[in-house]
Design an enzyme around this catalytic site. Structure first.
Site, short mmCIF file in Angstrom:
data_model
loop_
_atom_site.label_atom_id
_atom_site.label_comp_id
_atom_site.label_asym_id
_atom_site.label_seq_id
_atom_site.Cartn_x
_atom_site.Cartn_y
_atom_site.Cartn_z
CG ASN A 8 -1.56 1.24 1.34
OD1 ASN A 8 -2.01 2.01 0.58
ND2 ASN A 8 -2.47 1.18 2.63
CD1 TRP A 9 3.85 1.16 -2.71
CD2 TRP A 9 3.81 2.28 -4.86
NE1 TRP A 9 4.56 0.34 -3.95
CE2 TRP A 9 4.54 0.98 -4.88
CE3 TRP A 9 3.55 3.34 -5.72
CZ2 TRP A 9 5.11 0.73 -5.96
CZ3 TRP A 9 4.22 2.79 -7.07
CH2 TRP A 9 4.99 1.70 -7.14
CE LYS A 10 -0.39 3.49 4.75
NZ LYS A 10 -0.42 3.74 5.87
CG HIS A 89 -6.11 2.12 5.08
ND1 HIS A 89 -5.53 3.40 5.88
CD2 HIS A 89 -5.28 1.37 4.77
CE1 HIS A 89 -4.39 2.81 6.46
NE2 HIS A 89 -4.03 1.66 5.66
CD GLU A 91 -3.12 5.75 6.31
OE1 GLU A 91 -2.98 5.88 5.20
OE2 GLU A 91 -2.35 5.18 7.07
CD GLU A 157 -3.89 -2.07 7.49
OE1 GLU A 157 -2.61 -2.53 7.09
OE2 GLU A 157 -4.65 -1.25 7.24
N GLY A 163 2.10 2.71 10.81
CA GLY A 163 3.19 3.61 10.62
C GLY A 163 3.76 4.31 12.07
CB SER A 203 4.78 -1.24 12.37
OG SER A 203 4.18 -0.17 12.60
N GLY A 224 2.59 -1.05 4.45
CA GLY A 224 2.55 0.40 4.14
C GLY A 224 4.02 1.18 3.95
N GLY A 225 4.57 1.76 4.96
CA GLY A 225 5.82 2.24 4.96
C GLY A 225 7.03 1.38 4.29
#
Ligand code: PGA
Length: 248
Positions: A8-10, A89, A91, A157, A163, A203, A224-225
């Protein structure tokens, strides 16, 4: 069954050049990985640039066409050869004020288009996780028939783990996976609960990825990150999916 490893590159990276480089490096790096399906979820604008790995989108609108300025439909995503769509998600729940009701409509729209939703659920810090998971899963799947529910992937999640570098323990993840499967079993039937893919996200890195696959009863990971650095992401993929050369 293949594990599902989702990047997930966001809202990253900021240029087409960087996006192409990241995609191509990951594609080369995971070549030969046999037992994992690697899915890249870039921002919408980069989707038409890529081929050679499975594609996912990070969100979708719940209507199929019309006067909805700024939105993207499931049919548009299908036309771009997208297979998965992240829905709900945390976010989007937080920044875009997505509710369980809009998430339910999005899930239906994705399924009607023949795509596979990745429904994200998870508690905030201080919330009672069992209640949150039970509510979010049940509300998201309201009115979804069994023949469509089999195409849903669910990602656990916990919001506090996203993150932050504070990943959820393998044991706690296992408890959440079982809670999700229990809800599915109650809403549909045990066979679906056994088959449905439940992922962990929050994470995930190259050090902890293998332990989830071994001990938490998950079918894959949502990253993600650490999906923004090709080397880190390839390491995660290889920790769960052995390569052809490992096998011979
Ligand atoms: P993270 O994000 O890996 O950076 O914690 C996961 C996610 O939001 O899907």
């Amino acid at each position: 069954m293949k594990s599902l490893i989702i990047a997930n590159w966001k809202m990253n990276p900021s240029t087409e050049k960087e996006a192409r480089e990241l995609f191509e490096t990951v594609k080369r790096g995971v070549k030969g990985v046999k037992n994992a399906e690697v899915v890249i979820c870039p921002p919408f604008v980069y989707l038409p640039l890529f081929s050679g790995l499975t594609l996912g989108a990070q969100n979708v609108f719940f209507r199929i066409k019309g006067a909805f300025t700024g939105e993207v439909s499931a049919l548009m995503l299908k036309d771009l050869k997208v297979k998965y769509v992240i829905v709900g998600h945390s976010e989007a729940r937080f920044h875009l004020k997505e509710t369980d009701e809009t998430i339910n409509r999005k899930i239906k729209s994705v399924l009607d288009a023949g795509l596979m939703p990745i429904l994200c659920v998870g508690e905030n810090k201080g919330e009672e996780k069992q209640n949150v998971i039970e509510r979010q899963v049940a509300e998201a799947l309201k009115g979804v028939p069994l023949n469509q529910a089999k195409n849903i992937v669910i990602a656990y999640e916990p919001v506090w783990a996203i993150g932050t570098g504070k990943n959820c323990s393998v044991e706690e993840t296992m408890v959440s996976v079982l809670t999700i499967k229990k809800v599915i079993s109650k809403l549909y039937k045990r066979e679906l609960a056994e088959k449905i893919k439940v992922l962990y996200g929050g994470s995930v890195d190259g050090k902890n990825s293998g332990s989830y696959m071994k001990g938490a009863g998950v079918s894959g990971l949502l990253v993600g990150g650490n999906s923004l650095n090709a080397k880190d992401f390839i390491k995660i993929v290889k920790s769960v999916g052995f390569t052809r050369s490992d096998n011979f």
